[in-house]
Scaffold this active site. Sequence first.
Site, PDB file in Angstrom:
ATOM      1  N   ARG A 183       0.836  -1.208   0.000  1.00 13.18           N
ATOM      2  CA  ARG A 183       0.000   0.000   0.000  1.00 13.18           C
ATOM      3  C   ARG A 183       0.873   1.261   0.000  1.00 13.18           C
ATOM      4  O   ARG A 183       0.547   2.254  -0.645  1.00 13.18           O
ATOM      5  CB  ARG A 183      -0.946  -0.017   1.210  1.00 13.18           C
ATOM      6  CG  ARG A 183      -1.922  -1.205   1.122  1.00 13.18           C
ATOM      7  CD  ARG A 183      -2.960  -1.170   2.200  1.00 13.18           C
ATOM      8  NE  ARG A 183      -3.814   0.002   2.081  1.00 13.18           N
ATOM      9  CZ  ARG A 183      -4.589   0.442   3.058  1.00 13.18           C
ATOM     10  NH1 ARG A 183      -4.608  -0.165   4.214  1.00 13.18           N
ATOM     11  NH2 ARG A 183      -5.332   1.510   2.880  1.00 13.18           N
ATOM     12  N   CYS A 241      14.683   0.267  15.571  1.00 16.11           N
ATOM     13  CA  CYS A 241      14.043   1.583  15.730  1.00 16.11           C
ATOM     14  C   CYS A 241      15.114   2.668  15.584  1.00 16.11           C
ATOM     15  O   CYS A 241      16.197   2.548  16.160  1.00 16.11           O
ATOM     16  CB  CYS A 241      13.402   1.655  17.110  1.00 16.11           C
ATOM     17  SG  CYS A 241      12.946   3.329  17.602  1.00 16.11           S
ATOM     18  N   GLN A 293     -10.223   9.390   7.583  1.00  8.14           N
ATOM     19  CA  GLN A 293      -9.962   8.011   8.035  1.00  8.14           C
ATOM     20  C   GLN A 293      -8.872   7.399   7.164  1.00  8.14           C
ATOM     21  O   GLN A 293      -8.397   6.309   7.444  1.00  8.14           O
ATOM     22  CB  GLN A 293     -11.225   7.156   7.898  1.00  8.14           C
ATOM     23  CG  GLN A 293     -12.391   7.633   8.751  1.00  8.14           C
ATOM     24  CD  GLN A 293     -13.678   6.939   8.339  1.00  8.14           C
ATOM     25  OE1 GLN A 293     -14.029   5.903   8.867  1.00  8.14           O
ATOM     26  NE2 GLN A 293     -14.385   7.522   7.388  1.00  8.14           N
ATOM     27  N   ASN A 294      -8.514   8.103   6.097  1.00  6.82           N
ATOM     28  CA  ASN A 294      -7.545   7.543   5.140  1.00  6.82           C
ATOM     29  C   ASN A 294      -6.127   7.681   5.669  1.00  6.82           C
ATOM     30  O   ASN A 294      -5.773   8.688   6.278  1.00  6.82           O
ATOM     31  CB  ASN A 294      -7.660   8.245   3.781  1.00  6.82           C
ATOM     32  CG  ASN A 294      -9.041   8.063   3.184  1.00  6.82           C
ATOM     33  OD1 ASN A 294      -9.770   7.168   3.590  1.00  6.82           O
ATOM     34  ND2 ASN A 294      -9.411   8.907   2.236  1.00  6.82           N
ATOM     35  N   LEU A 315     -20.773   7.881  -3.342  1.00  3.99           N
ATOM     36  CA  LEU A 315     -21.182   7.255  -4.603  1.00  3.99           C
ATOM     37  C   LEU A 315     -22.628   6.792  -4.510  1.00  3.99           C
ATOM     38  O   LEU A 315     -23.399   6.889  -5.467  1.00  3.99           O
ATOM     39  CB  LEU A 315     -20.254   6.061  -4.885  1.00  3.99           C
ATOM     40  CG  LEU A 315     -20.298   5.459  -6.272  1.00  3.99           C
ATOM     41  CD1 LEU A 315     -19.993   6.510  -7.334  1.00  3.99           C
ATOM     42  CD2 LEU A 315     -19.299   4.307  -6.373  1.00  3.99           C
ATOM     43  N   GLU A 316     -22.991   6.295  -3.343  1.00  3.26           N
ATOM     44  CA  GLU A 316     -24.362   5.804  -3.116  1.00  3.26           C
ATOM     45  C   GLU A 316     -24.686   6.037  -1.643  1.00  3.26           C
ATOM     46  O   GLU A 316     -23.777   6.285  -0.856  1.00  3.26           O
ATOM     47  CB  GLU A 316     -24.417   4.311  -3.441  1.00  3.26           C
ATOM     48  CG  GLU A 316     -23.435   3.546  -2.589  1.00  3.26           C
ATOM     49  CD  GLU A 316     -23.089   2.159  -3.115  1.00  3.26           C
ATOM     50  OE1 GLU A 316     -23.491   1.820  -4.240  1.00  3.26           O
ATOM     51  OE2 GLU A 316     -22.417   1.446  -2.369  1.00  3.26           O
ATOM     52  N   HIS A 326      -6.917   7.742  11.694  1.00  2.00           N
ATOM     53  CA  HIS A 326      -6.454   6.346  11.628  1.00  2.00           C
ATOM     54  C   HIS A 326      -4.953   6.248  11.342  1.00  2.00           C
ATOM     55  O   HIS A 326      -4.474   5.211  10.894  1.00  2.00           O
ATOM     56  CB  HIS A 326      -7.247   5.568  10.563  1.00  2.00           C
ATOM     57  CG  HIS A 326      -8.681   5.321  10.956  1.00  2.00           C
ATOM     58  ND1 HIS A 326      -9.638   4.853  10.083  1.00  2.00           N
ATOM     59  CD2 HIS A 326      -9.330   5.498  12.140  1.00  2.00           C
ATOM     60  CE1 HIS A 326     -10.803   4.743  10.720  1.00  2.00           C
ATOM     61  NE2 HIS A 326     -10.641   5.132  11.956  1.00  2.00           N
TER      62      HIS A 326
HETATM   63  N1  APR Z   1     -16.720   8.553  -5.051  1.00  2.00           N
HETATM   64  C1  APR Z   1     -17.410   8.664  -3.879  1.00  2.00           C
HETATM   65  N2  APR Z   1     -17.627   7.621  -3.056  1.00  2.00           N
HETATM   66  C2  APR Z   1     -17.138   6.434  -3.406  1.00  2.00           C
HETATM   67  C3  APR Z   1     -16.417   6.229  -4.602  1.00  2.00           C
HETATM   68  C4  APR Z   1     -16.220   7.365  -5.443  1.00  2.00           C
HETATM   69  N3  APR Z   1     -15.549   7.287  -6.596  1.00  2.00           N
HETATM   70  N4  APR Z   1     -16.068   4.916  -4.684  1.00  2.00           N
HETATM   71  C5  APR Z   1     -16.562   4.326  -3.582  1.00  2.00           C
HETATM   72  N5  APR Z   1     -17.214   5.226  -2.810  1.00  2.00           N
HETATM   73  C6  APR Z   1     -17.899   5.028  -1.525  1.00  2.00           C
HETATM   74  C7  APR Z   1     -18.542   3.665  -1.375  1.00  2.00           C
HETATM   75  O1  APR Z   1     -19.857   3.688  -1.891  1.00  2.00           O
HETATM   76  C8  APR Z   1     -18.511   3.453   0.129  1.00  2.00           C
HETATM   77  O2  APR Z   1     -19.676   3.960   0.742  1.00  2.00           O
HETATM   78  O3  APR Z   1     -16.908   5.089  -0.521  1.00  2.00           O
HETATM   79  C9  APR Z   1     -17.296   4.286   0.583  1.00  2.00           C
HETATM   80  C10 APR Z   1     -16.085   3.463   1.007  1.00  2.00           C
HETATM   81  O4  APR Z   1     -16.399   2.712   2.143  1.00  2.00           O
HETATM   82  P1  APR Z   1     -15.336   1.733   2.850  1.00  2.00           P
HETATM   83  O5  APR Z   1     -14.696   0.884   1.818  1.00  2.00           O
HETATM   84  O6  APR Z   1     -16.029   1.067   3.970  1.00  2.00           O
HETATM   85  O7  APR Z   1     -14.207   2.736   3.375  1.00  2.00           O
HETATM   86  P2  APR Z   1     -14.235   3.666   4.673  1.00  2.00           P
HETATM   87  O8  APR Z   1     -15.616   4.087   5.011  1.00  2.00           O
HETATM   88  O9  APR Z   1     -13.211   4.711   4.471  1.00  2.00           O
HETATM   89  O10 APR Z   1     -13.724   2.652   5.779  1.00  2.00           O
HETATM   90  C11 APR Z   1     -13.545   3.127   7.099  1.00  2.00           C
HETATM   91  O11 APR Z   1     -12.588   1.080   7.824  1.00  2.00           O
HETATM   92  O12 APR Z   1     -11.297  -0.656   7.150  1.00  2.00           O
HETATM   93  C12 APR Z   1     -11.330   0.448   7.954  1.00  2.00           C
HETATM   94  O13 APR Z   1      -9.577   1.751   8.754  1.00  2.00           O
HETATM   95  C13 APR Z   1     -10.263   1.427   7.572  1.00  2.00           C
HETATM   96  O14 APR Z   1     -10.383   3.814   7.431  1.00  2.00           O
HETATM   97  C14 APR Z   1     -11.034   2.618   7.067  1.00  2.00           C
HETATM   98  C15 APR Z   1     -12.384   2.473   7.767  1.00  2.00           C
END
Ligand code: APR
Length: 241
Positions: free
Chosen positions: A55, A141, A96-97, A208-209, A114
């Site tokens: 990653r 370290c 959260q990214n 997105l949804e 995070h």
């Molecule tokens: N534009 C907007 N939204 C999008 C797009 C896009 N191009 N592609 C995907 N999505 C939306 C999806 O519909 C979904 O609702 O982004 C969301 C991603 O959700 P997750 O995969 O669950 O990611 P996230 O919510 O950031 O996860 C939270 O979970 O795994 C842990 O620590 C990790 O920070 C992460 C946390």
Amino acid sequence: MQIVILTGAGISAESGLGTFRDKDGIWTRVNLEDVATPEGFARNPDMVHEFYNKRRSDLTTAKANPAHFALARLEQQIGQLAKRPADDSRFTLVTQNIDNLHQQAGSRSVIHMHGELLKGLCTNCDWRGEWSVDMQTDMPCPQCAHDGRIRPDVVWFGEMPYHMDEIFERLHSCDLFVSIGTSGSVYPAAMFVGEAKRAGAMTLELNLEPSENADEFNEGLYGPASEIVPAWVDKMIAASS
Ligand code: APR
């Protein structure tokens, strides 16, 4: 105006970094208990390092997209937005990214709840610092020189996210809370909308949804982040001029 923005994996999806829970998302291919828990790291640190090394290397080619740039633009304009005098305006970007795309786009202050992929942490002496190369189990370290105690400075399931006091303080005083590209299924981030609402803020989801907690928001706008985020930012800035 005081705005709190929360971003998730969806804002970086169009930069080529995978999301977690979508079809083909990272957690459909990899067992999160193996790579994103302290127990998984204790069981098999090599496997965890391999996952984050890949990653981290993906980050070297990932480019911020128009959604990241739009949020950087909004931060610059915050003093001009209506509702409060400039000196009482505040822009808070919580992500959260663990990628660095908000900084790459020019966002000045980003709260990484995070943690960050480009940072390392020593579990022996609590050293924290920049880390851009592959991480290996037997590395010493840089501060205490202890072998085998370096890990990515990211928050795993079962660990306390960073900066929670500051985030709650911002949520309790904001006028507007906007959640972008997150499924709303991971706590404590999923409860931010409720906290902001109780404090009297207007709440908006850009995704997105509809997310899992979409019905908690006052409003939702749906589509790819690279389109809907710049359009929303343009509207906010135009409304204030
Ligand atoms: N534009 C907007 N939204 C999008 C797009 C896009 N191009 N592609 C995907 N999505 C939306 C999806 O519909 C979904 O609702 O982004 C969301 C991603 O959700 P997750 O995969 O669950 O990611 P996230 O919510 O950031 O996860 C939270 O979970 O795994 C842990 O620590 C990790 O920070 C992460 C946390």
